[in-house]
Design an enzyme around this catalytic site. Structure first.
Site, mmCIF file in Angstrom:
data_model
loop_
_atom_site.group_PDB
_atom_site.id
_atom_site.type_symbol
_atom_site.label_atom_id
_atom_site.label_comp_id
_atom_site.label_asym_id
_atom_site.label_seq_id
_atom_site.Cartn_x
_atom_site.Cartn_y
_atom_site.Cartn_z
ATOM 1 N N GLU A 122 -22.211 45.101 17.831
ATOM 2 C CA GLU A 122 -22.693 44.581 19.128
ATOM 3 C C GLU A 122 -21.942 43.312 19.536
ATOM 4 O OE1 GLU A 122 -24.409 46.558 20.688
ATOM 5 O OE2 GLU A 122 -25.805 47.607 19.361
ATOM 6 N N HIS A 145 -30.019 39.379 18.142
ATOM 7 C CA HIS A 145 -30.513 40.712 18.502
ATOM 8 C C HIS A 145 -31.349 41.234 17.353
ATOM 9 C CE1 HIS A 145 -30.761 44.919 19.471
ATOM 10 N NE2 HIS A 145 -29.985 45.264 18.462
ATOM 11 N N HIS A 147 -34.723 44.268 16.208
ATOM 12 C CA HIS A 147 -35.515 45.445 16.576
ATOM 13 C C HIS A 147 -36.999 45.096 16.482
ATOM 14 C CE1 HIS A 147 -31.845 48.137 15.326
ATOM 15 N NE2 HIS A 147 -31.591 47.348 16.360
ATOM 16 N N GLU A 175 -49.363 30.692 26.211
ATOM 17 C CA GLU A 175 -48.109 29.939 26.090
ATOM 18 C C GLU A 175 -46.886 30.635 26.701
ATOM 19 O OE1 GLU A 175 -47.544 26.763 23.807
ATOM 20 O OE2 GLU A 175 -49.372 26.752 24.998
ATOM 21 N N HIS A 216 -35.138 50.167 21.771
ATOM 22 C CA HIS A 216 -34.129 49.684 20.817
ATOM 23 C C HIS A 216 -34.479 48.285 20.291
ATOM 24 C CE1 HIS A 216 -29.600 49.231 19.717
ATOM 25 N NE2 HIS A 216 -30.324 48.335 19.060
HETATM 26 P P1 13P Z 1 -24.650 46.311 13.336
HETATM 27 O O1 13P Z 1 -25.013 46.642 11.907
HETATM 28 O O2 13P Z 1 -23.270 46.826 13.696
HETATM 29 O O3 13P Z 1 -24.839 44.847 13.618
HETATM 30 O O4 13P Z 1 -25.634 47.133 14.274
HETATM 31 C C1 13P Z 1 -27.013 46.960 14.165
HETATM 32 C C2 13P Z 1 -27.719 47.118 15.448
HETATM 33 O O5 13P Z 1 -28.819 46.618 15.593
HETATM 34 C C3 13P Z 1 -27.074 47.881 16.553
HETATM 35 O O6 13P Z 1 -27.729 47.676 17.753
HETATM 36 ZN ZN ZN Z 2 -29.851 47.109 17.459
#
Ligand code: 13P
Ligand code: ZN
Length: 277
Positions: A122, A145, A147, A175, A216
């Site tokens: 990413e 980033h 999940h 908050e 995602h």
């Molecule tokens: P990477 O392992 O390449 O960082 O990918 C993980 C991910 O969350 C892809 O969106």
């Molecule tokens: Zn991801």
């Protein structure tokens, strides 16, 4: 010129320790299963030079999305396919320090990414988001980033209209409007790992620090690890409350007037077109 102290164990390098600790926390939260999630943090030369040879390792990685705006900038970045859980045990295999070349077409590997590891898939979303956030906030340093479980869940049961999504999040915890008055950006579902999703994510980062990728995860940005993690934690908490209450009969909520009063009391300006009071 300070001498490079290559004998310092990786976990005693402050920015490596910080990455190792935050990735471990995020895994413990259950947000970063397997290799899910990635982090990049801009580094100042003064932070890097005492520990890492700025001449680099000789390894150069080309980028499919040139970023001349970031020429010369250094980053610590998580590796592609690497597990957040494992960073603390072997930082050099799971992280790397890179510097964007003068033409913006490659990165020099200064440290880490051992075993022929590559930076996160990413990287386009990270680099393009750094470019946009630096334009609006010179103190910006971090793109994260993850999940986040309830954020993902919420994208199945809530409309993806970003104004409506933002308002629901604001209503879930008092908050929230104070922590992210600018709201959250929401992209349509897209294939991850591309320059295209990078451009779309960065475009949303012009007006805010949070972008949600439906089904995602979430991108958050900030000037420190605490602030960035805290921002994502707050959005995720609101999404969790939404998921806990969805399907139940709601007896009361925070009204638009109360949200406006909150914003006023804390001196923040909520994104326009969301509140009716
Ligand atoms: P990477 O392992 O390449 O960082 O990918 C993980 C991910 O969350 C892809 O969106
Ligand atoms: Zn991801």
């Amino acid at each position: 010129m300070m001498e490079v102290n290559r004998d310092v164990p990786a976990l005693e390098i402050p920015f490596i320790r910080e990455m190792a600790e935050i990735t471990y926390h995020m895994w413990k939260f259950g947000w970063d299963e397997r290799n899910g999630g990635n982090i990049s943090r801009i580094l100042e030369e003064a932070e890097v030079s005492p520990y890492i040879d700025l001449n680099g390792t000789g390894r150069v990685i080309s980028l499919s999305f040139p970023v001349p705006e970031l020429a010369g900038k250094m980053f610590v970045v998580t590796g592609s396919g690497k597990y957040f859980r494992n960073v603390i045990a072997d930082p050099g295999m799971n992280l790397g320090v890179i510097r964007v070349t003068a033409d913006g077409e490659h990165v020099d590997v200064l440290w880490g990414f051992s075993g022929n590891t590559f930076p996160t898939s990413e990287l386009a979303s990270h680099f393009m988001s750094h470019i946009e956030r630096l334009k609006v906030d010179p103190a910006h340093r971090i793109v994260m980033h993850t999940h986040a479980t309830n954020v993902i869940a919420m994208t199945f049961v809530h409309e993806l209209d970003e104004k409506k999504f933002t308002k629901t999040l604001w209503q879930m915890c008092t908050e929230c409007i104070v922590v992210f008055p600018e709201g959250v950006g929401v992209l349509p579902w897209m294939v991850p790992g591309s320059a295209e999703i990078g451009r779309k994510t960065a475009d949303k980062m012009k007006d805010g620090r949070v972008v949600i990728w439906p089904h995602h995860g979430i991108f958050g940005t900030g000037s420190t690890m605490d602030e960035t993690f805290g921002l994502i934690e707050t959005v995720e908490k609101a999404a969790q409350v939404f998921m806990l209450t969805a399907g139940h009969s709601i007896k009361q909520t925070i009204s638009d007037q109360e949200l406006s009063d909150l914003a006023k009391a804390f001196g923040v300006i909520p994104a326009s077109g969301i509140l009716e009071a």
